[in-house]
Design an enzyme around this catalytic site. Structure first.
Site, PDB file in Angstrom:
ATOM      1  N   PRO A 204       0.870  -1.133   0.174  1.00  0.00           N
ATOM      2  CA  PRO A 204       0.026  -0.215   0.059  1.00  0.00           C
ATOM      3  C   PRO A 204       0.751   1.320  -0.062  1.00  0.00           C
ATOM      4  CG  PRO A 204      -0.577  -1.365   1.879  1.00  0.00           C
ATOM      5  CD  PRO A 204       0.837  -1.908   1.374  1.00  0.00           C
ATOM      6  N   GLY A 205       0.315   2.238  -0.747  1.00  0.00           N
ATOM      7  CA  GLY A 205       1.022   3.597  -0.672  1.00  0.00           C
ATOM      8  C   GLY A 205       2.293   3.777  -1.552  1.00  0.00           C
ATOM      9  N   HIS A 424      14.206   0.192  30.140  1.00  0.00           N
ATOM     10  CA  HIS A 424      13.806  -0.616  28.865  1.00  0.00           C
ATOM     11  C   HIS A 424      14.192   0.035  27.516  1.00  0.00           C
ATOM     12  CE1 HIS A 424      10.524  -3.217  26.718  1.00  0.00           C
ATOM     13  NE2 HIS A 424      10.692  -2.077  25.845  1.00  0.00           N
ATOM     14  N   GLU A 425      14.183   1.204  27.261  1.00  0.00           N
ATOM     15  CA  GLU A 425      14.656   1.655  26.088  1.00  0.00           C
ATOM     16  C   GLU A 425      15.911   1.695  26.330  1.00  0.00           C
ATOM     17  OE1 GLU A 425      12.618   1.859  23.768  1.00  0.00           O
ATOM     18  OE2 GLU A 425      10.903   2.026  24.892  1.00  0.00           O
ATOM     19  N   ASP A 500       7.445  -5.968  21.331  1.00  0.00           N
ATOM     20  CA  ASP A 500       8.711  -6.696  21.245  1.00  0.00           C
ATOM     21  C   ASP A 500       8.611  -8.215  21.290  1.00  0.00           C
ATOM     22  OD1 ASP A 500       9.652  -3.857  21.608  1.00  0.00           O
ATOM     23  OD2 ASP A 500      10.231  -4.179  23.774  1.00  0.00           O
TER      24      ASP A 500
END
Ligand code: ADP
Ligand code: MG
Ligand code: ZN
Length: 622
Positions: A204-205, A424-425, A500
């Site tokens: 798509p796109g 976490h990041e 994740d």
């Protein structure tokens, strides 16, 4: 049963008259009355297009209109129910040569007034119409839609090939079609066979609809466009009859193009699913196949269709003689993206630091639609910031927005939650940075965007068509880095890693079942894809023992990736702590800030002997 349009309308009038009890006339008196010729709605439509109609008069409360042709003859046409208002407006908008009597130009308010008095009558009209539509294979009801097709033509014509960038092969292919339509004899004379059907397929796109519109704009021939979903209608038989009408009309006006967007709505393979209500779609598809077989080069009609899902199309559509050309419209490469940026930057002044080249480099994997969206967001930001030109900063911010969604306020987060998100990041970023085959980390943030509470942006350095086994392995470890960091620091995980984990599971499953990368199960593909299986329950083409082995292999790959992430984060715990603290303080870390933080890795590893090298070795743990 076939009923001609004139008898149909007579019959309709008669039924109406009888049902409403307003007028009663005998057959004898009808024949002696002066009769105005009756023109069907579709005949009227054609006559208007050919410029033969000079005047049309709408009468209050009546769905019959009076018209005058250029040669002076008068006629009468019965409009399909509920089209009166739109039809009048359409005429005013699109057919300047027709004089429309405004005495009863139907506006929405007068419609409501009208509804009160003639509602029962209208209801009858609709009912009778529906019955007749069914009797006549939906021919009547589909006239309204033909008119719509015609109307779209004018707005289609301003798109040209110049508006489509980075899709050179598709443009080449379609240019040939354009040449054929403009000068068919040149091709016929040398016996060249021009395709009947062209199927544009791709994600798509990527500009499939745009390309089709460009062909229309370039060729200057009548262009009939419809979406696949238009065929799948409420009444049985309407879809098939729409197809018939569409081809009939196109043939009449040949050379012409028929474009069906999102053809998978009708063209899904037959008998594939057990879902009820497929009969209508199958009928439509069958009619489509019949029509495609029924025309040839001499007809001068070319059928173009587009789909995001070529995999689900019925094989019969793809046979030679139907869509004999299949053109892939893919995501653009670097050069293509630069050209698309140039097309969409028209009228949007880019600053010196935001040239097409840099933007193209920052957007691997983007489609044309993504790029258009990005530039529009950047322009909006620029205006909001009262700047004269779009700078790299606006592009950057727009990129975050386009990739991760708009920023959300984080004021409702507790300090603990903020810490969890930061670790976490930081876990993602650190593992991604240390592993040589994961994509470079561009930005890390704990400002919520879209559905994500925090996010880490990693972008490949260049376009990738192939992913190697080690890239997939490193990606999995990077994805699990967030979850593992939570476990190491807080002793227990949160729900934050759900996405994740979903992605990792998908990668691991594909590695085992599709890419034969588990190393233990040989070079086999496991499982059948869409269109290969007779129904959903027969997708398993392996034994139950093998199913168990597959599950074990998937488990092993994921466990290994998790272990890899754990080792990296444990070895570089000090950098992890530092990065999380920086994130809590600044909320977003860009490339420069990250470089400074990651610089500690090398000094730490230099001090500790060879821990950085050790982490490289970790990749080879099994
Ligand atoms: P598709 O039909 O493949 O889903 P569209 O043709 O609807 O994609 O594309 C949507 C929009 O994205 C277009 O209207 C155009 O603005 C932009 N776009 C997509 N591909 C291109 C391209 N190759 N060149 C320029 N613009 C593009
Ligand atoms: Mg489209
Ligand atoms: Zn995460």
């Amino acid at each position: 049963m076939e009923v001609t349009s004139t008898t149909r309308i007579r019959l309709l009038l008669l039924l109406l008259a009888m049902a409403s009890g307003l007028v009663v006339f005998g057959i004898g008196s009808a024949t002696t009355m002066p009769v105005t010729p009756v023109m069907s709605f579709s005949e009227l439509d054609t006559a208007i297009d050919r410029g033969q109609v000079s005047r049309i008069e709408f009468r209050e409360g009546s769905s019959t209109i009076q018209g005058t042709l250029r040669d002076g003859t008068t006629f009468q046409t019965l409009l399909p129910p509920l089209t009166t208002g739109t039809f009048a407006q359409d005429l005013v908008d699109n057919s300047p040569t027709v004089e429309v009597s405004t005495a009863a130009r139907v506006t929405s308010t007068s419609w409501f007034a009208l509804l009160g008095t003639v509602a029962p009558l209208l209801l009858m009209v609709v009912l009778v119409w529906v019955i007749l539509a069914r009797m006549n294979g939906g021919k009547a009801a589909s006239k309204k839609f033909t008119a719509k097709t015609q109307k779209k033509q004018s707005e289609l014509q301003d798109v040209t090939f110049a508006d489509v960038a980075g899709a050179n092969e598709a443009v080449l292919e379609l240019n040939e079609i354009r040449e054929f339509l403009t000068d068919p004899d040149r091709f016929r004379n040398i016996g060249a066979k021009i395709p009947k059907g062209v199927l544009l397929y791709g994600p798509p796109g990527t500009g499939k609809t745009l390309l089709a519109r460009a062909v229309a704009g370039e060729a200057g021939v009548p262009f009939f466009t419809l979406a696949g979903s238009d065929f799948v209608e409420m009444f049985a038989g309407v879809g098939a009859s729409r197809v018939r009408d569409l081809f009939e009309e196109a043939r009449k006006q040949a050379p012409a193009i028929i474009f069906v967007d999102e053809i998978d709505a009708v063209g899904r393979h037959r008998g594939g699913s057990a879902v009820a209500g497929n009969e209508e779609r199958e009928q439509t598809l069958n009619q489509l196949l019949v029509e495609m077989d029924g025309f040839d080069v001499e007809t001068g009609v070319i059928f173009i269709a587009a789909t995001n899902r070529p995999d689900v199309l019925d094989q019969a559509l793809l046979r030679p003689g139907r869509f004999d050309r299949q053109v892939a419209v893919d995501r653009p490469d670097l050069v293509g993206r630069r050209q698309i940026v140039a097309v969409h930057a028209k009228g949007k002044p880019l600053g010196p630091d935001a040239n097409p080249e840099t933007i193209a480099r920052r957007t691997p994997g983007f489609t044309g639609a993504d790029i258009a969206n990005l530039l529009n967001e950047a322009a909006l930001l620029t205006a909001r910031r009262d700047l004269a030109v779009i700078g790299q900063r606006e592009i950057d911010d727009a990129l975050d927005r386009v990739i991760a969604g708009p920023e959300r306020s984080t004021t409702t987060l507790s300090d603990k939650e903020k810490q969890v998100i930061a670790y976490h990041e930081a876990g993602h970023a650190l593992v991604g940075h240390v592993l040589p085959n994961a994509d470079p980390i561009h930005k890390v943030s704990i400002i919520a965007r879209g559905k994500a509470l925090g996010w880490t942006l990693s972008l490949p350095e260049k376009d990738k068509v192939l992913r190697s086994q080690s890239e997939l392995t490193d990606d999995m470890a990077m994805l699990l880095g967030g979850r593992i960091a939570e476990e190491i620091i807080f002793g227990e995980p949160t729900t934050g890693a759900a996405n994740d984990i979903e992605i990792v599971s998908g990668i691991a499953r594909s590695m085992v079942t599709e890419y034969a990368m588990s190393g233990n199960l040989g070079l086999q593909k496991f499982g059948l894809g869409v269109g290969e299986a007779y129904n959903a329950s027969t997708t398993q083409n392996y034994s139950d023992q093998m199913a168990e082995k597959i599950d074990d292999e998937i488990r092993r790959l994921i466990d290994n990736a998790a272990e890899l992430a754990r080792q990296i984060l444990t070895v570089h715990r000090d950098v992890l702590d530092h990065m999380a603290a920086e994130l809590i303080e600044h909320e977003t870390l860009d490339k420069d800030a990250l470089t400074t933080i990651f610089a500690r890795l090398t000094s730490v590893s230099a001090a500790a002997g060879s821990s950085h090298d050790a982490s490289l070795d970790l990749r080879h743990l099994n």
